[in-house]
Design a protein around this motif. Sequence first.
Motif, short mmCIF file in Angstrom:
data_model
loop_
_atom_site.label_atom_id
_atom_site.label_comp_id
_atom_site.label_asym_id
_atom_site.label_seq_id
_atom_site.Cartn_x
_atom_site.Cartn_y
_atom_site.Cartn_z
N PHE A 112 47.64 41.79 38.46
CA PHE A 112 48.16 42.16 39.77
C PHE A 112 49.55 42.75 39.57
O PHE A 112 50.48 42.05 39.14
CB PHE A 112 48.24 40.94 40.69
N SER A 113 49.69 44.05 39.84
CA SER A 113 50.93 44.77 39.54
C SER A 113 51.85 44.92 40.74
O SER A 113 52.83 45.66 40.68
CB SER A 113 50.60 46.16 38.97
N THR A 114 51.56 44.23 41.85
CA THR A 114 52.40 44.36 43.06
C THR A 114 53.04 43.02 43.41
O THR A 114 53.28 42.72 44.58
CB THR A 114 51.56 44.87 44.24
N ALA A 115 53.28 42.19 42.40
CA ALA A 115 53.81 40.85 42.67
C ALA A 115 55.25 40.90 43.16
O ALA A 115 55.99 41.84 42.88
CB ALA A 115 53.72 40.01 41.40
N ASP A 171 57.52 36.52 47.27
CA ASP A 171 56.76 35.89 48.34
C ASP A 171 55.46 35.27 47.82
O ASP A 171 54.87 34.43 48.51
CB ASP A 171 56.44 36.90 49.44
N TRP A 172 55.02 35.67 46.64
CA TRP A 172 53.76 35.14 46.12
C TRP A 172 53.91 33.68 45.68
O TRP A 172 52.95 32.93 45.68
CB TRP A 172 53.27 35.99 44.94
N ILE A 173 55.12 33.28 45.24
CA ILE A 173 55.36 31.90 44.82
C ILE A 173 55.71 31.07 46.05
O ILE A 173 56.75 31.25 46.67
CB ILE A 173 56.49 31.84 43.78
N LYS A 228 42.89 37.80 47.10
CA LYS A 228 41.45 37.51 47.01
C LYS A 228 41.13 36.19 46.31
O LYS A 228 39.98 35.80 46.25
CB LYS A 228 40.70 38.65 46.29
N LEU A 229 42.15 35.51 45.79
CA LEU A 229 41.94 34.23 45.14
C LEU A 229 42.55 33.07 45.90
O LEU A 229 42.12 31.93 45.76
CB LEU A 229 42.51 34.25 43.71
N GLY A 230 43.56 33.36 46.72
CA GLY A 230 44.20 32.33 47.50
C GLY A 230 45.32 31.64 46.73
O GLY A 230 45.83 32.15 45.73
N VAL A 231 45.67 30.44 47.20
CA VAL A 231 46.77 29.68 46.60
C VAL A 231 46.23 28.89 45.41
O VAL A 231 45.22 28.19 45.51
CB VAL A 231 47.40 28.73 47.63
#
Length: 323
Positions: A3-6, A9-11, A25-28
């Motif tokens: 995933f190249s758009t991290a 906010d993802w953490i 598409k995988l969730g937390v």
Amino acid sequence: MTFSTANNDWIKLVRKNWFYIRLPKLGVIKVRMHRRVPDGFTPKQISVTRKADGWFIQIMLEDASVPQFIPDKVTPNWDNSIGLDAVLHEDVYLATSSGEKLPSLKPLRKNQAKLDQISRKRNKRKRGSKARRKLAKIEARQHQKIARSRQDFHYKTAHRLVRSGAKFFFHEDLNLKGLTKRNKVKQDDEGTYLPNGQSAKSGLNKSWLDAAFGQFFKTLEYIAAKAGSAVVEQKPAYTSMVLCYRNEIVFTDCGMRSYWDEQHSLMVDRDVNAAINLKRLGLGIFPRRKRRSGNLSIVGTIDDSTAKEILHTLHRAAKMPTP
């Protein structure tokens, strides 16, 4: 998956040795931390990989405030450079121009019996059975253990070389694809297959792949770059044949591992000699070669100071214990 758009906010949450990350598409997902994310760094890319012993996440970080490292411009000379010769003889991995011989690990060779035992047991089980799948996982973990021990050996060997303080490392540009290629099939007029030497070469191919010199030199390049050093490839033509302090062709046979010089009462090791020649090649003082009427001749001389330095190194190397 990559995933190249991290971004930050993802953490979602960090707790002691764990953190929770949201992936598209995988969730937390709950992840065990190998080390904490430093303050000020932003995740830019996240890779999810499945290996024999589980799932792993690799996070690439960026911090714009960290200055770009620019190495000092250093000119290679005899004192700040080292030549490296790849060796596949007995228990030697590398020979250096300083006369040192680094021992090899041979992780596949050492674990070959255990791998064969697991493979035989797996092949006896019925295809698609639970027992066969279980043994396949055990075999995969054993291969992973071998790969990790080889990688660990490469890093330790690279750090050992870089700690010498050298700024330039000259190694031979190996054609590993050609060295591990199968011999051509030989047939007579009736179509019968003739011996082509592949049985003997199969063991040599396995040794080249087990040593993984391509991976090692990439690792050395990475470690050396962090220390401000450079790794330079050199075409190794005739470097193992020419005597490094006299510019004479001495090692005409690959089976000739050493040469006794009566004049200097010195036993010259073939691999150390090749490493010194690679260093000379990188410094631009290796002689030119010419072929006349099918005979190879050496063109050029070596100055006395360099010859004395090489002889001093060879005398010191002759007294070193073999690994």
